[in-house]
Design a protein around this motif. Sequence first.
Motif, PDB file in Angstrom:
ATOM      1  N   ASP A   1       0.814  -1.211   0.000  1.00 28.29           N
ATOM      2  CA  ASP A   1       0.000   0.000   0.000  1.00 28.29           C
ATOM      3  C   ASP A   1       0.847   1.260   0.000  1.00 28.29           C
ATOM      4  O   ASP A   1       0.590   2.191  -0.768  1.00 28.29           O
ATOM      5  CB  ASP A   1      -0.931   0.007   1.224  1.00 28.29           C
ATOM      6  N   ARG A   2       1.846   1.292   0.878  1.00 32.65           N
ATOM      7  CA  ARG A   2       2.687   2.487   0.925  1.00 32.65           C
ATOM      8  C   ARG A   2       3.413   2.688  -0.396  1.00 32.65           C
ATOM      9  O   ARG A   2       3.546   3.798  -0.892  1.00 32.65           O
ATOM     10  CB  ARG A   2       3.714   2.383   2.062  1.00 32.65           C
TER      11      ARG A   2
ATOM     12  N   THR B   1       0.924   3.870  -3.032  1.00 31.45           N
ATOM     13  CA  THR B   1       0.513   5.247  -2.760  1.00 31.45           C
ATOM     14  C   THR B   1       1.576   6.231  -3.233  1.00 31.45           C
ATOM     15  O   THR B   1       1.276   7.232  -3.892  1.00 31.45           O
ATOM     16  CB  THR B   1       0.245   5.432  -1.256  1.00 31.45           C
TER      17      THR B   1
ATOM     18  N   GLU C   1       1.160   8.952  -6.310  1.00 30.83           N
ATOM     19  CA  GLU C   1       1.445  10.373  -6.109  1.00 30.83           C
ATOM     20  C   GLU C   1       2.403  10.875  -7.186  1.00 30.83           C
ATOM     21  O   GLU C   1       2.203  11.935  -7.793  1.00 30.83           O
ATOM     22  CB  GLU C   1       2.075  10.530  -4.715  1.00 30.83           C
TER      23      GLU C   1
ATOM     24  N   MET D   1      -1.415  -0.008  -8.617  1.00 32.36           N
ATOM     25  CA  MET D   1      -1.699   1.433  -8.709  1.00 32.36           C
ATOM     26  C   MET D   1      -3.068   1.665  -9.333  1.00 32.36           C
ATOM     27  O   MET D   1      -3.861   2.479  -8.843  1.00 32.36           O
ATOM     28  CB  MET D   1      -0.640   2.120  -9.577  1.00 32.36           C
TER      29      MET D   1
ATOM     30  N   MET E   1      -5.869   0.675  -7.052  1.00 34.28           N
ATOM     31  CA  MET E   1      -6.029   1.624  -5.958  1.00 34.28           C
ATOM     32  C   MET E   1      -6.601   2.947  -6.458  1.00 34.28           C
ATOM     33  O   MET E   1      -7.450   3.572  -5.799  1.00 34.28           O
ATOM     34  CB  MET E   1      -4.674   1.857  -5.284  1.00 34.28           C
TER      35      MET E   1
ATOM     36  N   HIS F   1      -6.494  11.071 -12.098  1.00 31.33           N
ATOM     37  CA  HIS F   1      -5.305  10.250 -12.371  1.00 31.33           C
ATOM     38  C   HIS F   1      -5.100  10.160 -13.885  1.00 31.33           C
ATOM     39  O   HIS F   1      -5.421   9.162 -14.511  1.00 31.33           O
ATOM     40  CB  HIS F   1      -5.477   8.860 -11.776  1.00 31.33           C
TER      41      HIS F   1
END
Lengths: 248, 248
Positions: free
Chosen positions: A33-34, A37, A41, A81, A84, A117
């Motif tokens: 997840d990190r 994320t 970004e 990605m 998410m 996105h």
Amino acid sequence: MADQDDAGRAGAEFLWGLRERPVKQPRLALTVDRIATAAIEMADAEGIEGVSMQRVAASLDVTKMALYRHLTNKAELVAVMIEMAVGDPPDLSAIEGGWRPRIEHWAELMRGTWRRHPWLPTATVGDRAIGPREIGWTESALSAFDGTPLLGAEKIDAVFVLSGHIRNSQVAALSGTQPWTSDRRTRGDIGELMRRNHNQFPHILAALDDARNAPADNSWAFGLEQILRGLASLIDERATTKPLRRAK
Amino acid sequence: MADQDDAGRAGAEFLWGLRERPVKQPRLALTVDRIATAAIEMADAEGIEGVSMQRVAASLDVTKMALYRHLTNKAELVAVMIEMAVGDPPDLSAIEGGWRPRIEHWAELMRGTWRRHPWLPTATVGDRAIGPREIGWTESALSAFDGTPLLGAEKIDAVFVLSGHIRNSQVAALSGTQPWTSDRRTRGDIGELMRRNHNQFPHILAALDDARNAPADNSWAFGLEQILRGLASLIDERATTKPLRRAK
DNA sequence: ATCCAAAGTATCCGGCGGACACAAGATAGC
DNA sequence: GCTATCTTGTGTCCGCCGGATACTTTGGAT
């Protein structure tokens, strides 16, 4: 990262005020997840082509190979990605008024997500794994056609053409494709080139001329409207025993 | 390649049977066209991601840097490839029967071109240079709407949504996107996963079930039909004084 | 024959995705 | 509490990518 060999030194430095806090700040664990994320970004800010394993890793203060403990390869990172970024699909069941308001609501939500996105259209071409949330958006769209006389295959095809229009609007927005519909700068460039060869492109130049005072970029709404008109016409045709005069 | 310093030696080697033919086979000159043709061939066969400067050069029996004598960078190669692959736009003026047969003809031609070069959708995303032939296809499409009551901006938007549908059909054809509409293998995989979580995707599974006996892949024709229906409805509405009952 | 511009080559660079061997820290069994 | 193992991150290496720069070769014009 290094906290054993300088254990003694660390204490001394701390006591003498050379360091304000003990070095060992918790350092949150690396997780899929990190990683995703951070990658999202980066992609939102610089485009998907700016996302490399090295740069994602660096942004998390870790070596690139550490990422491979959590992801088997880059394609998997991109897949995560996407999954998410698209987020949870909407529940349209509360929307009154039949299929049209439902699918319109869905289309606006999906368009919003894709606009947030802008790398999604680029990342979703080619053979790839598709996750449950992405499929969930299709599921959600299909539910909008509950109660219509469309066949199963037709519902799927309808969702396909609508998704395609969303994707395509986004592709156009971030590129020079169909530039006259998007931004002034590019339009100027291409327009200049076309005007220089004006005899080759009479229809385009006439249309642009005609469009000078029209709303800036209506292609999204126009395309959506035509697709929905077409579907409405088909649905009406199916619903009535005596068919409407068929659109020529 | 070498014929001055070893002029004498070459003769000797030839006489002594060390070389069968004189070295100097003509070696056709490197040109942008030859380069792009080789690159297109490669892209058609293996996809655009398989096209690298090195591999294109190798297929022409030349070092990669030789290509940079004719092209400033890879983006330019891709731009030339696109311009060459799309080919000359069609002249629709001979087609009788109004805007619909004209634009249908155009759409089929364009779809054919894009199918012959499946890498086109991938190569035509992002900011890039657009050539006159590519613009020419838009010009051609716009001419199909001659004589209709559509405004200039509307004609452009109509071409946009149609081009988008073509692009998107091709994207779907070469990928796992919307896999249930394309090939059996992927459909099987994803279908299996969906069935395992059948309670999450009731509408999709019902639609697929309903579609089992439908024609294999109708999404191209279906989407095209709906878009054209929508346009027809708009055109009719504009053309008649008392508007038709507006599609709900 | 000589000179010169054009065409092709050789070498180098940083960045990419990824394989593999290794190190350190957590954890479990005794 | 000590040690063995398993997990997680690191360091190094590889081949390939696009591309900059400096070089050699080559075919004509003079």
